[in-house]
Design a protein around this motif. Sequence first.
Motif, PDB file in Angstrom:
ATOM      1  N   CYS A  98     -54.269 -24.238  22.107  1.00  0.00           N
ATOM      2  CA  CYS A  98     -54.569 -25.465  22.044  1.00  0.00           C
ATOM      3  C   CYS A  98     -53.517 -26.173  23.053  1.00  0.00           C
ATOM      4  O   CYS A  98     -52.593 -25.638  23.447  1.00  0.00           O
ATOM      5  CB  CYS A  98     -54.846 -26.283  20.935  1.00  0.00           C
ATOM      6  SG  CYS A  98     -53.403 -26.426  20.186  1.00  0.00           S
ATOM      7  N   ARG A  99     -53.814 -27.494  23.381  1.00  0.00           N
ATOM      8  CA  ARG A  99     -52.550 -28.350  24.400  1.00  0.00           C
ATOM      9  C   ARG A  99     -51.202 -28.123  23.540  1.00  0.00           C
ATOM     10  O   ARG A  99     -50.296 -27.910  24.367  1.00  0.00           O
ATOM     11  CB  ARG A  99     -53.101 -29.518  24.493  1.00  0.00           C
ATOM     12  CG  ARG A  99     -52.113 -30.492  25.358  1.00  0.00           C
ATOM     13  CD  ARG A  99     -52.488 -32.009  25.461  1.00  0.00           C
ATOM     14  NE  ARG A  99     -53.851 -32.163  26.049  1.00  0.00           N
ATOM     15  CZ  ARG A  99     -54.011 -33.519  26.260  1.00  0.00           C
ATOM     16  NH1 ARG A  99     -53.464 -34.436  26.023  1.00  0.00           N
ATOM     17  NH2 ARG A  99     -55.249 -33.720  26.816  1.00  0.00           N
ATOM     18  N   TYR A 106     -49.633 -24.769  23.583  1.00  0.00           N
ATOM     19  CA  TYR A 106     -49.431 -24.278  25.144  1.00  0.00           C
ATOM     20  C   TYR A 106     -48.017 -24.777  25.322  1.00  0.00           C
ATOM     21  O   TYR A 106     -47.188 -24.296  25.978  1.00  0.00           O
ATOM     22  CB  TYR A 106     -50.460 -24.809  26.056  1.00  0.00           C
ATOM     23  CG  TYR A 106     -51.542 -23.677  26.523  1.00  0.00           C
ATOM     24  CD1 TYR A 106     -51.226 -22.341  26.985  1.00  0.00           C
ATOM     25  CD2 TYR A 106     -52.929 -24.213  26.417  1.00  0.00           C
ATOM     26  CE1 TYR A 106     -52.153 -21.709  27.380  1.00  0.00           C
ATOM     27  CE2 TYR A 106     -53.866 -23.467  26.719  1.00  0.00           C
ATOM     28  CZ  TYR A 106     -53.557 -22.048  27.290  1.00  0.00           C
ATOM     29  OH  TYR A 106     -54.570 -21.069  27.661  1.00  0.00           O
ATOM     30  N   ILE A 111     -67.246 -25.548  27.564  1.00  0.00           N
ATOM     31  CA  ILE A 111     -66.037 -26.218  27.763  1.00  0.00           C
ATOM     32  C   ILE A 111     -65.299 -26.576  26.318  1.00  0.00           C
ATOM     33  O   ILE A 111     -64.219 -26.457  26.205  1.00  0.00           O
ATOM     34  CB  ILE A 111     -66.192 -27.319  28.792  1.00  0.00           C
ATOM     35  CG1 ILE A 111     -66.471 -26.759  29.956  1.00  0.00           C
ATOM     36  CG2 ILE A 111     -65.017 -28.109  28.700  1.00  0.00           C
ATOM     37  CD1 ILE A 111     -67.155 -27.813  31.210  1.00  0.00           C
ATOM     38  N   ASP A 112     -66.428 -27.138  25.637  1.00  0.00           N
ATOM     39  CA  ASP A 112     -65.984 -27.589  24.276  1.00  0.00           C
ATOM     40  C   ASP A 112     -65.103 -26.408  23.439  1.00  0.00           C
ATOM     41  O   ASP A 112     -64.186 -26.696  22.799  1.00  0.00           O
ATOM     42  CB  ASP A 112     -67.031 -28.316  23.454  1.00  0.00           C
ATOM     43  CG  ASP A 112     -67.152 -29.600  24.082  1.00  0.00           C
ATOM     44  OD1 ASP A 112     -66.497 -30.277  24.950  1.00  0.00           O
ATOM     45  OD2 ASP A 112     -68.525 -30.223  23.602  1.00  0.00           O
ATOM     46  N   LYS A 130     -63.767 -23.873  24.653  1.00  0.00           N
ATOM     47  CA  LYS A 130     -62.411 -23.113  25.378  1.00  0.00           C
ATOM     48  C   LYS A 130     -61.503 -24.200  25.247  1.00  0.00           C
ATOM     49  O   LYS A 130     -60.322 -23.545  25.370  1.00  0.00           O
ATOM     50  CB  LYS A 130     -63.054 -22.812  26.921  1.00  0.00           C
ATOM     51  CG  LYS A 130     -63.735 -21.567  26.987  1.00  0.00           C
ATOM     52  CD  LYS A 130     -63.223 -20.517  26.253  1.00  0.00           C
ATOM     53  CE  LYS A 130     -64.573 -19.316  26.287  1.00  0.00           C
ATOM     54  NZ  LYS A 130     -64.109 -18.309  25.298  1.00  0.00           N
ATOM     55  N   THR A 131     -61.746 -25.338  24.966  1.00  0.00           N
ATOM     56  CA  THR A 131     -60.714 -26.255  24.963  1.00  0.00           C
ATOM     57  C   THR A 131     -60.448 -26.681  23.387  1.00  0.00           C
ATOM     58  O   THR A 131     -59.260 -27.478  23.473  1.00  0.00           O
ATOM     59  CB  THR A 131     -61.108 -27.637  25.804  1.00  0.00           C
ATOM     60  OG1 THR A 131     -62.198 -27.992  25.207  1.00  0.00           O
ATOM     61  CG2 THR A 131     -60.999 -27.318  27.393  1.00  0.00           C
ATOM     62  N   THR A 132     -60.775 -26.086  22.462  1.00  0.00           N
ATOM     63  CA  THR A 132     -60.625 -26.528  21.052  1.00  0.00           C
ATOM     64  C   THR A 132     -60.333 -25.320  20.472  1.00  0.00           C
ATOM     65  O   THR A 132     -59.645 -25.334  19.350  1.00  0.00           O
ATOM     66  CB  THR A 132     -61.920 -27.342  20.509  1.00  0.00           C
ATOM     67  OG1 THR A 132     -62.901 -26.448  20.422  1.00  0.00           O
ATOM     68  CG2 THR A 132     -62.084 -28.506  21.051  1.00  0.00           C
ATOM     69  N   CYS A 167     -57.918 -22.142  19.560  1.00  0.00           N
ATOM     70  CA  CYS A 167     -56.362 -21.657  19.721  1.00  0.00           C
ATOM     71  C   CYS A 167     -55.896 -20.468  18.686  1.00  0.00           C
ATOM     72  O   CYS A 167     -56.391 -20.431  17.604  1.00  0.00           O
ATOM     73  CB  CYS A 167     -55.781 -22.802  19.368  1.00  0.00           C
ATOM     74  SG  CYS A 167     -53.713 -22.734  19.365  1.00  0.00           S
TER      75      CYS A 167
END
Length: 255
Positions: free
Chosen positions: A57-58, A61, A124-125, A127-129, A131
């Motif tokens: 996750c952001r 990272y 996309i959801d 892959k971006t959520t 972690c």
Amino acid sequence: MKETVATIPLMDAFLAKDECPFCFLEREAERHAISFIMGSAYMEDDIRMQTDKIGFCRHHYKMIYDYGNRLGSALILDTHLKKINQELKEQIESFKPGKKPSIFGHRRTDGEQETAKGALPTWIDEKTTSCYVCDHFQSNYQRYLDTFFDMYKKNPEFKKIFENSKGFCLPHLGDLVKRAPNKLNEKQQQEFYPVLFQLMQTNMQRLQEEVSWFVDKNDYRNKDAHWGTSRDSIQRAMQKLAGGYPADPIFKQDS
């Protein structure tokens, strides 16, 4: 009560006198996961398969970047990007735009609805959520929640420590409230909830007063007054409201 891999960390978290013992456990778990993955584990094939698939996750990272192992970060990103780019290519090739609604109000069929949503936004959801580090803590966190209630029921010493703690942050309070019916019978719930809620109200009020005094202390008329416990009340109040440790220094690789 017999000690397990969860009882000792949980007891340590409560003895730390933190604003939220579960935040304490979460910080320890994520630091352990970052140290593990950025130590030498990223060179192990089974670990890299997981990070390639799951990613980060952001927030994590950023922790990985701050940790300081640039080569390790590049190696993880290299194979992760290869997997992402291959999947992205497949998603784009199979993507079909949704149909525009009819001006006459024609309702879409189930198939049309599915096409309108599309597989690409769902991918996309995901892959971006997802972690690796979040998953690492969540798997342990569920065990900690269950262990909390087991210790509450069976360990008088722990129960007393809980009753004299500073309570929890609001997010972790919510998890305890939701988990209690699955772990406590009706009589135990009737005892547990009033203690928990009183604990929260008392400590939320304490923080409000500490922050209020922080404000008043900055009035020139109070410049010689003692700070009391208000000097670090801002970050502790933020933790209580949303969890985490906003004032923590950057977690770095040992030099």
